[in-house]
Design an enzyme around this catalytic site. Structure first.
Site, PDB file in Angstrom:
ATOM      1  N   LYS A  52      46.249  30.938  34.439  1.00 16.49           N
ATOM      2  CA  LYS A  52      46.406  29.769  35.321  1.00 16.49           C
ATOM      3  C   LYS A  52      47.736  29.081  35.062  1.00 16.49           C
ATOM      4  CE  LYS A  52      41.468  29.312  35.796  1.00 16.49           C
ATOM      5  NZ  LYS A  52      40.208  28.739  35.318  1.00 16.49           N
ATOM      6  N   GLN A  96      37.873  23.965  31.960  1.00 15.78           N
ATOM      7  CA  GLN A  96      37.463  25.364  31.885  1.00 15.78           C
ATOM      8  C   GLN A  96      36.002  25.465  31.450  1.00 15.78           C
ATOM      9  OE1 GLN A  96      39.363  27.855  32.874  1.00 15.78           O
ATOM     10  NE2 GLN A  96      38.133  29.569  32.196  1.00 15.78           N
ATOM     11  N   ASP A 119      38.687  22.506  41.319  1.00 17.09           N
ATOM     12  CA  ASP A 119      37.678  23.574  41.211  1.00 17.09           C
ATOM     13  C   ASP A 119      36.656  23.493  42.352  1.00 17.09           C
ATOM     14  OD1 ASP A 119      37.918  25.453  39.126  1.00 17.09           O
ATOM     15  OD2 ASP A 119      37.351  23.959  37.620  1.00 17.09           O
TER      16      ASP A 119
HETATM   17  N1  LIG Z   1      36.517  25.424  35.566  1.00 18.46           N
HETATM   18  C1  LIG Z   1      36.615  26.742  35.720  1.00 18.46           C
HETATM   19  N2  LIG Z   1      37.227  27.237  36.817  1.00 18.46           N
HETATM   20  C2  LIG Z   1      37.337  28.586  37.006  1.00 18.46           C
HETATM   21  O1  LIG Z   1      37.899  29.035  38.019  1.00 18.46           O
HETATM   22  C3  LIG Z   1      36.812  29.460  35.998  1.00 18.46           C
HETATM   23  C4  LIG Z   1      36.187  28.889  34.879  1.00 18.46           C
HETATM   24  N3  LIG Z   1      36.094  27.539  34.781  1.00 18.46           N
HETATM   25  N4  LIG Z   1      35.677  29.665  33.911  1.00 18.46           N
HETATM   26  C5  LIG Z   1      35.800  31.107  33.939  1.00 18.46           C
HETATM   27  C6  LIG Z   1      35.928  31.650  35.352  1.00 18.46           C
HETATM   28  C7  LIG Z   1      36.505  33.038  35.449  1.00 18.46           C
HETATM   29  N5  LIG Z   1      37.739  32.894  36.215  1.00 18.46           N
HETATM   30  C8  LIG Z   1      38.639  33.947  36.434  1.00 18.46           C
HETATM   31  C9  LIG Z   1      39.918  33.741  36.898  1.00 18.46           C
HETATM   32  C10 LIG Z   1      40.815  34.782  37.039  1.00 18.46           C
HETATM   33  C11 LIG Z   1      40.479  36.059  36.697  1.00 18.46           C
HETATM   34  C12 LIG Z   1      41.487  37.152  36.799  1.00 18.46           C
HETATM   35  O2  LIG Z   1      42.655  36.920  37.008  1.00 18.46           O
HETATM   36  N6  LIG Z   1      41.099  38.418  36.608  1.00 18.46           N
HETATM   37  C13 LIG Z   1      41.997  39.559  36.596  1.00 18.46           C
HETATM   38  C14 LIG Z   1      41.979  40.280  35.260  1.00 18.46           C
HETATM   39  C15 LIG Z   1      42.232  39.382  34.083  1.00 18.46           C
HETATM   40  C16 LIG Z   1      42.077  40.132  32.746  1.00 18.46           C
HETATM   41  O3  LIG Z   1      42.892  41.023  32.492  1.00 18.46           O
HETATM   42  O4  LIG Z   1      41.122  39.821  32.006  1.00 18.46           O
HETATM   43  C17 LIG Z   1      41.594  40.553  37.647  1.00 18.46           C
HETATM   44  O5  LIG Z   1      40.417  40.565  38.060  1.00 18.46           O
HETATM   45  O6  LIG Z   1      42.431  41.340  38.071  1.00 18.46           O
HETATM   46  C18 LIG Z   1      39.211  36.293  36.247  1.00 18.46           C
HETATM   47  C19 LIG Z   1      38.304  35.261  36.120  1.00 18.46           C
HETATM   48  C20 LIG Z   1      37.908  31.598  36.527  1.00 18.46           C
HETATM   49  N7  LIG Z   1      36.900  30.838  36.090  1.00 18.46           N
END
Ligand SMILES: Nc1nc(=O)c2c([nH]1)NC[C@@H]1CN(c3ccc(C(=O)N[C@@H](CCC(=O)O)C(=O)O)cc3)C=[N+]21
Length: 278
Positions: A52, A96, A119
């Site tokens: 982020k 988060q 969010d």
């Molecule tokens: N308040 C809050 N807001 C959120 O938006 C929030 C949260 N808490 N807690 C956890 C989850 C999970 N989440 C992700 C964001 C980006 C990827 C992302 O970029 N994933 C990459 C891979 C990343 C890697 O290599 O691990 C992909 O799918 O290509 C994944 C998961 C946002 N979350």
């Protein structure tokens, strides 16, 4: 052979659009600012939070990171959120999740000003989502709508099945698909004959948190399949709620994990930060 829906590419397009807008704001002396609060040092959370921050830097949004110890009291966290609510230099606040067990997530979310709730988790944001079209929308479902639209997949009149009913993904997803004039079915752990229902989906959106649960027999020939899951398999590789290898040949279009929905979540967070300024 399914078409791959490239979330990485589409998220970059969105971030590039936002970057241009941020540059124009900067000429007027306005720099958007996102406050990111992480409690504890869970490595997975740290990866997401860093992603982020990176996205903020790319777009031209200032990020203020707050790294709090695992044993911080709920009141101390609430005090920080309150002070960020009052701080005019901060446009968006993200706490988060998940939070440590001794902290009530609902109370924290309700403390964030709806004006800064990037969010889209605050009850006011959720209410606005279901009533109309103002307020912040949860990033993952908003990102999925963008994936579909920017891939030229029409939603109107389609049979959409959402698997999972979380507040963060399933429920807002159903609402957004409804807004796009799909016919929406929400399924969950108590659903009977799940396979029968998912097999009728033109667009199948899976957010159940069970590794590679959706196999080919759950999917209609030619369906569009969106995978919100995120797991690691035996080889420590990222994979989703959908058994990609089995489902891909049957689908007309499918999102990979990684590189599908995940990057879109972050792109939409950036969009919400810009919205907080707009
Ligand atoms: N308040 C809050 N807001 C959120 O938006 C929030 C949260 N808490 N807690 C956890 C989850 C999970 N989440 C992700 C964001 C980006 C990827 C992302 O970029 N994933 C990459 C891979 C990343 C890697 O290599 O691990 C992909 O799918 O290509 C994944 C998961 C946002 N979350």
């Amino acid at each position: 052979m399914a078409r791959l829906i490239d979330g990485k590419l589409i998220s970059k397009q969105i971030k590039d659009e936002l970057k241009e807008e941020a540059a124009q704001l900067k000429e007027q002396g306005i720099v958007p600012c996102l406050a990111v609060i992480q409690v504890g040092h869970d490595p997975a959370s740290t990866v997401y939070v860093n992603n982020k921050k990176k996205a903020c830097a790319y777009v031209g949004i200032e990020s203020k990171a707050f790294e709090l110890e695992e044993d911080i009291s709920q009141q101390e966290l609430l005090n920080l959120v309150e002070s960020l609510n009052q701080d005019d230099s901060v446009n968006g606040i993200l706490v988060q999740l998940p939070l440590p067990k001794h902290i009530d997530e609902d109370v924290v979310i309700q403390t964030i000003s709806p004006k800064k709730d990037v969010d889209g988790f605050h009850p006011v944001s959720v209410g606005n989502l279901w009533i109309g079209d103002k307020g912040f929308v949860s990033c993952t479902p908003a990102g999925i709508i963008q994936l579909l639209k920017r891939s030229g997949i029409s939603i109107e009149g389609k049979n959409c099945v959402v698997v999972g009913r979380s507040n963060i993904v399933g429920k807002p997803m159903a609402c957004l698909m409804l807004r796009e004039n799909a016919t929406v079915t929400v399924t969950h752990s108590h659903t009977q004959n799940l396979k029968e229902i998912t097999s009728k989906a033109d667009i199948l959106i899976v957010a159940i948190g069970k590794r590679e649960f959706i196999t080919a027999d759950y999917v209609k020939e030619g369906a569009v399949v969106i995978d919100v899951g995120m797991h690691r398999n035996e080889e420590n590789k990222l994979c989703g709620d959908v058994n990609f290898k089995e489902v891909e040949p049957k689908a007309s279009a499918i999102t990979p994990v990684p590189g599908g929905v995940g990057p879109m979540t972050i792109a939409m967070l950036m969009n919400n930060c810009m919205d907080a300024v707009r």
